[in-house]
Scaffold this motif. Structure first.
Motif, mmCIF file in Angstrom:
data_model
loop_
_atom_site.group_PDB
_atom_site.id
_atom_site.type_symbol
_atom_site.label_atom_id
_atom_site.label_comp_id
_atom_site.label_asym_id
_atom_site.label_seq_id
_atom_site.Cartn_x
_atom_site.Cartn_y
_atom_site.Cartn_z
ATOM 1 N N ILE A 114 -30.309 -48.517 85.450
ATOM 2 C CA ILE A 114 -29.412 -49.245 84.651
ATOM 3 C C ILE A 114 -30.200 -50.999 85.193
ATOM 4 C CG2 ILE A 114 -27.259 -50.217 84.452
ATOM 5 C CD1 ILE A 114 -25.903 -48.180 86.060
ATOM 6 N N GLU A 115 -29.924 -51.605 83.927
ATOM 7 C CA GLU A 115 -30.840 -52.786 83.575
ATOM 8 C C GLU A 115 -29.677 -53.511 82.256
ATOM 9 O OE1 GLU A 115 -34.109 -55.584 81.555
ATOM 10 O OE2 GLU A 115 -34.721 -53.197 82.374
ATOM 11 N N PRO A 116 -29.336 -54.984 82.585
ATOM 12 C CA PRO A 116 -28.157 -54.975 81.972
ATOM 13 C C PRO A 116 -28.456 -56.031 80.572
ATOM 14 C CG PRO A 116 -28.120 -56.515 83.974
ATOM 15 C CD PRO A 116 -28.629 -55.430 84.485
ATOM 16 N N VAL A 117 -28.283 -56.566 79.848
ATOM 17 C CA VAL A 117 -29.271 -56.627 78.431
ATOM 18 C C VAL A 117 -28.726 -58.098 77.807
ATOM 19 C CG1 VAL A 117 -30.384 -55.952 75.879
ATOM 20 C CG2 VAL A 117 -30.014 -53.915 77.731
ATOM 21 N N LYS A 118 -27.197 -57.448 77.434
ATOM 22 C CA LYS A 118 -26.574 -58.697 76.888
ATOM 23 C C LYS A 118 -25.210 -58.863 76.733
ATOM 24 C CE LYS A 118 -26.863 -62.319 72.646
ATOM 25 N NZ LYS A 118 -27.225 -62.375 71.874
ATOM 26 N N ASN A 119 -24.846 -60.135 77.879
ATOM 27 C CA ASN A 119 -22.586 -59.842 77.164
ATOM 28 C C ASN A 119 -22.522 -58.480 77.857
ATOM 29 O OD1 ASN A 119 -22.930 -61.720 76.655
ATOM 30 N ND2 ASN A 119 -22.978 -61.385 74.272
ATOM 31 N N THR A 120 -22.256 -57.330 77.202
ATOM 32 C CA THR A 120 -21.657 -55.776 77.853
ATOM 33 C C THR A 120 -22.891 -54.326 77.918
ATOM 34 O OG1 THR A 120 -20.303 -55.404 75.982
ATOM 35 C CG2 THR A 120 -19.314 -56.676 77.940
ATOM 36 N N VAL A 121 -23.999 -55.067 77.268
ATOM 37 C CA VAL A 121 -24.884 -54.172 76.935
ATOM 38 C C VAL A 121 -26.443 -53.757 77.976
ATOM 39 C CG1 VAL A 121 -26.666 -53.582 75.178
ATOM 40 C CG2 VAL A 121 -24.748 -55.111 74.483
ATOM 41 N N PHE A 122 -26.295 -52.907 78.006
ATOM 42 C CA PHE A 122 -26.999 -52.528 79.467
ATOM 43 C C PHE A 122 -27.954 -51.101 78.625
ATOM 44 C CE2 PHE A 122 -23.046 -53.360 81.127
ATOM 45 C CZ PHE A 122 -23.425 -54.073 82.000
ATOM 46 N N ARG A 123 -29.394 -51.529 79.372
ATOM 47 C CA ARG A 123 -30.183 -50.475 78.925
ATOM 48 C C ARG A 123 -30.514 -49.867 80.706
ATOM 49 N NH1 ARG A 123 -33.967 -53.909 78.589
ATOM 50 N NH2 ARG A 123 -34.500 -53.162 77.069
ATOM 51 N N LEU A 124 -30.231 -47.995 79.554
ATOM 52 C CA LEU A 124 -30.619 -47.492 81.103
ATOM 53 C C LEU A 124 -31.047 -46.335 81.042
ATOM 54 C CD1 LEU A 124 -27.143 -47.730 80.960
ATOM 55 C CD2 LEU A 124 -27.137 -45.239 81.208
ATOM 56 N N LYS A 125 -32.030 -45.870 82.055
ATOM 57 C CA LYS A 125 -33.097 -45.045 81.936
ATOM 58 C C LYS A 125 -33.018 -43.706 82.866
ATOM 59 C CE LYS A 125 -37.046 -48.225 81.469
ATOM 60 N NZ LYS A 125 -38.417 -48.252 82.116
ATOM 61 N N TYR A 126 -33.113 -42.713 82.042
ATOM 62 C CA TYR A 126 -32.631 -41.140 82.539
ATOM 63 C C TYR A 126 -33.548 -40.030 82.597
ATOM 64 C CZ TYR A 126 -27.578 -41.535 82.432
ATOM 65 O OH TYR A 126 -26.277 -42.035 82.580
ATOM 66 N N SER A 127 -33.544 -38.842 83.923
ATOM 67 C CA SER A 127 -34.908 -38.619 83.131
ATOM 68 C C SER A 127 -33.742 -37.243 82.327
ATOM 69 C CB SER A 127 -35.302 -37.534 84.965
ATOM 70 O OG SER A 127 -35.705 -38.906 85.795
ATOM 71 N N GLY A 128 -35.364 -36.843 81.730
ATOM 72 C CA GLY A 128 -34.225 -35.557 80.223
ATOM 73 C C GLY A 128 -34.810 -35.232 79.667
ATOM 74 N N ASN A 129 -34.638 -34.542 78.926
ATOM 75 C CA ASN A 129 -35.291 -33.727 77.945
ATOM 76 C C ASN A 129 -35.423 -34.093 76.180
ATOM 77 O OD1 ASN A 129 -33.829 -30.859 76.991
ATOM 78 N ND2 ASN A 129 -33.181 -31.818 78.793
ATOM 79 N N TYR A 130 -36.211 -33.206 75.656
ATOM 80 C CA TYR A 130 -35.562 -33.025 74.578
ATOM 81 C C TYR A 130 -36.272 -31.037 73.923
ATOM 82 C CZ TYR A 130 -36.037 -34.778 69.391
ATOM 83 O OH TYR A 130 -35.635 -34.645 67.922
ATOM 84 N N GLY A 131 -35.576 -30.469 74.177
ATOM 85 C CA GLY A 131 -35.635 -29.537 74.366
ATOM 86 C C GLY A 131 -36.414 -28.503 75.985
ATOM 87 N N LYS A 132 -35.787 -27.328 75.999
ATOM 88 C CA LYS A 132 -36.261 -26.618 77.742
ATOM 89 C C LYS A 132 -37.399 -27.507 77.835
ATOM 90 C CE LYS A 132 -32.847 -23.018 76.526
ATOM 91 N NZ LYS A 132 -32.175 -21.548 76.716
ATOM 92 N N GLU A 133 -38.581 -27.284 77.296
ATOM 93 C CA GLU A 133 -39.831 -27.071 77.527
ATOM 94 C C GLU A 133 -41.028 -28.460 77.377
ATOM 95 O OE1 GLU A 133 -42.329 -24.830 75.182
ATOM 96 O OE2 GLU A 133 -40.876 -22.720 76.434
ATOM 97 N N VAL A 134 -39.812 -29.815 77.685
ATOM 98 C CA VAL A 134 -40.248 -30.849 76.744
ATOM 99 C C VAL A 134 -39.594 -31.840 77.906
ATOM 100 C CG1 VAL A 134 -40.756 -32.525 75.026
ATOM 101 C CG2 VAL A 134 -40.770 -30.442 74.398
ATOM 102 N N LYS A 135 -39.845 -32.206 79.300
ATOM 103 C CA LYS A 135 -39.475 -33.056 79.952
ATOM 104 C C LYS A 135 -40.550 -34.344 79.704
ATOM 105 C CE LYS A 135 -37.453 -29.123 81.832
ATOM 106 N NZ LYS A 135 -36.182 -29.385 81.758
ATOM 107 N N GLY A 136 -39.444 -35.449 80.052
ATOM 108 C CA GLY A 136 -39.533 -36.350 80.420
ATOM 109 C C GLY A 136 -38.883 -37.779 80.259
#
Length: 240
Positions: A114-136
């Protein structure tokens, strides 16, 4: 919703001996015949959902020479209003282009950076996928004060350096329990094995977009295939 397709490289010739394509997919000169998606328009109402797909014709010779034809193929599908769309490829893209629907792609047991951007806006980085076989990794910019509406998102495949999915949205529209982008785009590129494609999706509460989609859906052009699923059996009509 409106979808535009472009391609990062010309199609590659595949020999009939491989069995990937059927004999009907080659002309008398052994050129490979390809119909590539060009545009898609989707309109959902309380009565029914209508989808128009437009394809463009391409030829690839055994020597690798590429030819783009002016011929277009247009097919329209009509579904009843109670047809579930939540599991369809296009509907998931529609949600993302509207700034919502990302939770499905995030690893539930992976704590975000979690990284603050501005005021109440945040940048979040998550491990995840874009379909079962595409990890990133997903990178989301959002504001908890607007129902965690996603303002910008990037997905980078673990096997790639540059992002292959990018979502950008404008202001959030709050309509009772619903919240979505007044306008949003999703750009999807370089993810498929058969086609190096780039898809740009336009969604949102935008009058100009709605009018364009409505016009494309309601056009009665000769040469259009219409397949209707509103009755007990599918009905196919070809407009001369």
């Amino acid at each position: 919703m409106k979808m535009l397709y472009s391609y990062l490289q010309n199609p590659i010739y595949v020999s009939p001996d491989t069995g990937i394509y059927k004999q009907i997919d080659y002309d008398r000169n052994r050129r490979l015949i390809l119909w590539r998606p060009l545009e898609k328009y989707i309109l959902s109402t309380l009565e029914r959902t209508e989808i128009v797909d437009i394809y463009q014709l391409f030829f690839v010779s055994p020597e690798g020479e590429f030819e783009q034809s002016e011929d277009l193929y247009r097919i329209k599908h009509i579904f009843p209003s109670d047809c579930p769309l939540d599991g369809t490829y296009e509907f998931k893209h529609f949600l993302m282009a509207s700034g919502i629907g990302f939770l499905h792609y995030l690893e539930p047991n992976s704590p975000p950076e979690i990284e603050p951007v501005k005021n109440t806006v945040f940048r979040l980085k998550y491990s995840g996928n874009y379909g079962k076989e595409v990890k990133g990794v997903w990178e989301l910019i959002l504001d908890p004060n607007t129902f965690f509406f996603v303002q910008h998102a990037l997905f980078t495949n673990e096997k790639m350096v540059t992002p292959s999915v990018e979502v950008s949205t404008s202001r959030v529209v709050i309509d009772g329990p619903l919240h979505y982008a007044s306008q949003g785009t999703l750009v999807f590129s370089g993810m498929t094995r058969k086609r190096y494609e780039k898809i740009k999706i336009f969604a949102g509460d935008n009058l100009e977009l709605r009018q364009e989609v409505y016009q494309k859906i309601k056009e009665e052009l000769s040469g259009t295939d219409i397949v209707e699923f509103t009755g007990k059996k599918p009905v196919r009509i070809f407009m001369k």
